[in-house]
Enzyme design. Structure first.
Site, mmCIF file in Angstrom:
data_model
loop_
_atom_site.group_PDB
_atom_site.id
_atom_site.type_symbol
_atom_site.label_atom_id
_atom_site.label_comp_id
_atom_site.label_asym_id
_atom_site.label_seq_id
_atom_site.Cartn_x
_atom_site.Cartn_y
_atom_site.Cartn_z
ATOM 1 C CB SER A 1 72.378 84.303 102.420
ATOM 2 O OG SER A 1 73.090 85.009 103.427
ATOM 3 C CD GLU B 1 66.680 95.734 122.280
ATOM 4 O OE1 GLU B 1 66.158 96.832 122.590
ATOM 5 O OE2 GLU B 1 66.021 94.702 122.106
ATOM 6 C CG HIS C 1 66.589 87.306 114.079
ATOM 7 N ND1 HIS C 1 67.547 86.477 113.554
ATOM 8 C CD2 HIS C 1 66.165 88.085 113.051
ATOM 9 C CE1 HIS C 1 67.705 86.734 112.271
ATOM 10 N NE2 HIS C 1 66.876 87.709 111.940
ATOM 11 C CG ASP D 1 72.376 89.758 113.129
ATOM 12 O OD1 ASP D 1 72.385 90.453 112.095
ATOM 13 O OD2 ASP D 1 71.858 88.634 113.184
ATOM 14 N N GLY E 1 69.131 96.584 115.234
ATOM 15 C CA GLY E 1 67.836 96.859 114.631
ATOM 16 C C GLY E 1 66.790 97.145 115.684
ATOM 17 C CB SER F 1 71.198 85.744 111.555
ATOM 18 O OG SER F 1 71.314 87.091 111.173
#
Length: 176
Positions: free
Chosen positions: A19, A67, A55, A90, A41, A22
């Site tokens: 959508s 991370e 990204h 995120d 992720g 991010s």
């Protein structure tokens, strides 16, 4: 302008898949001098590796990247200690999935720790998450338990947030 004065201390950005959540969250860091991106992720398959690469390009080189699969609270504290003036996590949906799959019994305590962490953080923290409660009820028990877990985390973080933004078709709508 100082980044910490331009946006709320804790912001939750939610919406459906793809959508624009991010991209919107990244735009909030436009005045940050030392932004930190906390990624939950990992490249578990070629398609996810492509998403991560996209990204990274979108963010550019100015971002410090931490991370972690489940240690978001620790990463937020590290980013603040390292001098970050803006922190973007995120995403909470993947964090919830990681906890759900690795240590489901810790979900409530890890969520409480996360809420306590952001309540004491002095720099803006923006969370990205997927709204998972607007679809049909999943057909299997595991998917229903995960949807419920994600809804629980989203509610707790939304309660702690100073601002809640719903992104629909790339358009941000202020909810709180």
């Amino acid at each position: 302008m100082d980044c910490s004065e331009s946006i709320p201390r804790v912001t939750l950005v939610t919406g459906g898949t793809r959508s624009g959540k991010s991209s919107y969250a990244l735009s909030l860091a436009k005045n940050a001098q030392k932004p930190c991106f906390i990624a939950t992720g990992w490249a578990s398959d070629p398609e996810m590796a492509q998403r991560i690469s996209k990204h990274r390009k979108e963010r550019g080189d100015r971002w410090q990247v931490l991370e972690t699969r489940t240690g978001v609270s620790e990463a937020i504290r590290k980013a603040e200690t390292d001098g970050a003036d803006f922190i973007l996590v995120d995403c909470l949906t993947l964090w919830t999935s990681n906890i759900f799959l690795e240590c489901e019994n810790d979900l409530e305590s890890k969520t409480e720790e996360l809420v306590q962490t952001v309540q004491t953080t002095k720099v803006p923290v923006v969370f990205v998450t997927n709204e998972v409660g607007c679809g049909i009820v999943p057909a299997n028990q595991l998917a229903r338990r995960y949807r419920d877990a994600a809804g629980f985390v989203n509610r707790k973080v939304a309660d702690a947030a100073d601002a809640l933004i719903l992104v629909v078709c790339g358009q941000p709508l202020k909810v709180k």
